[in-house]
Design an enzyme around this catalytic site. Structure first.
Site, mmCIF file in Angstrom:
data_model
loop_
_atom_site.group_PDB
_atom_site.id
_atom_site.type_symbol
_atom_site.label_atom_id
_atom_site.label_comp_id
_atom_site.label_asym_id
_atom_site.label_seq_id
_atom_site.Cartn_x
_atom_site.Cartn_y
_atom_site.Cartn_z
ATOM 1 N N GLN A 1 0.271 77.439 33.064
ATOM 2 C CA GLN A 1 1.153 78.065 34.061
ATOM 3 C C GLN A 1 0.733 79.489 34.379
ATOM 4 O OE1 GLN A 1 4.967 76.664 31.935
ATOM 5 N NE2 GLN A 1 5.534 76.704 34.091
ATOM 6 N N GLY B 1 10.737 77.920 28.210
ATOM 7 C CA GLY B 1 9.444 77.447 27.715
ATOM 8 C C GLY B 1 8.361 77.801 28.717
ATOM 9 N N LEU C 1 9.300 76.745 36.004
ATOM 10 C CA LEU C 1 8.936 78.012 36.649
ATOM 11 C C LEU C 1 7.800 77.826 37.649
ATOM 12 C CD1 LEU C 1 9.047 80.291 33.476
ATOM 13 C CD2 LEU C 1 10.759 80.181 35.296
ATOM 14 N N HIS D 1 2.710 69.744 30.487
ATOM 15 C CA HIS D 1 1.907 70.756 31.190
ATOM 16 C C HIS D 1 0.462 70.760 30.683
ATOM 17 C CE1 HIS D 1 4.447 72.994 33.920
ATOM 18 N NE2 HIS D 1 5.380 73.194 33.013
HETATM 19 NI NI NI Z 1 7.374 73.742 33.378
#
Ligand code: NI
Length: 174
Positions: free
Chosen positions: A51, A46, A100, A145
């Site tokens: 990000q 995902g 990540l 997020h």
């Molecule tokens: Ni994440």
């Protein structure tokens, strides 16, 4: 299409809330393709737009994530816009959850077992669906997020402090 740089904690865009998408135009569609490519390249299951430094309410996830271990699986991803959790029930621990944007760290996180998600799809169509298992965890992690919340915000203060110490040491070393 292009692979984008994945930002890591404590990068600012990861810590602030994202804005709603009100028009899915070609630029947004291109961004989504980049997000899918970046996610598979990482690899991850995902990815949320903050990000890669874009504070818009967009997530992508691996369409085949719930059936991991299948060697034949194709690289297909789903994109959701303005996703929100409208119902949640049960309780589960996501074992060794990772991100990540939080490299070299994983921890158990308490999550809802089942969630109902409302979002827009790539065609701008409203949809609602139920998720459980891995998909429920992905939804909660990625939607977090969009609120500027990372999984390390959902672990104990002690564990978080330890992580931050480790990170500081690592930053000093490099
Ligand atoms: Ni994440």
């Amino acid at each position: 299409m292009a692979i984008r740089k994945i930002l890591t904690y404590p990068e600012k865009s990861l810590l602030q809330p994202s804005l709603k998408v009100d028009h899915i135009d070609d630029e947004i569609k291109k961004l989504v393709k980049d997000m899918g490519e970046t996610m598979f390249d990482a690899p991850g299951v995902g990815l949320a737009a903050p990000q890669i430094g874009v504070n818009k309410k967009i997530i992508v996830y691996d369409f085949n994530a719930p059936s991991q271990g299948d060697d034949e699986k194709k690289q297909e991803f789903t994109a959701l816009f303005n996703p929100e959790i409208i119902e949640a029930s049960g309780s589960i621990v996501s074992e060794q959850e990772a991100c990540l944007s939080v490299p070299d760290y994983s921890a158990d996180v308490k999550r809802y077992e089942r969630v109902k998600v409302r979002a827009l799809n790539i065609d701008g169509k409203k949809l609602e669906f139920d998720a459980d298992g891995i998909l429920a965890i992905i939804m909660q992690h990625e939607i977090d997020h969009l609120d500027g919340v990372l999984f390390i915000d959902r672990i104990s203060v002690l564990k978080r402090t330890m992580y931050k110490k480790k990170l500081k040491k690592k930053i000093k070393e490099t």
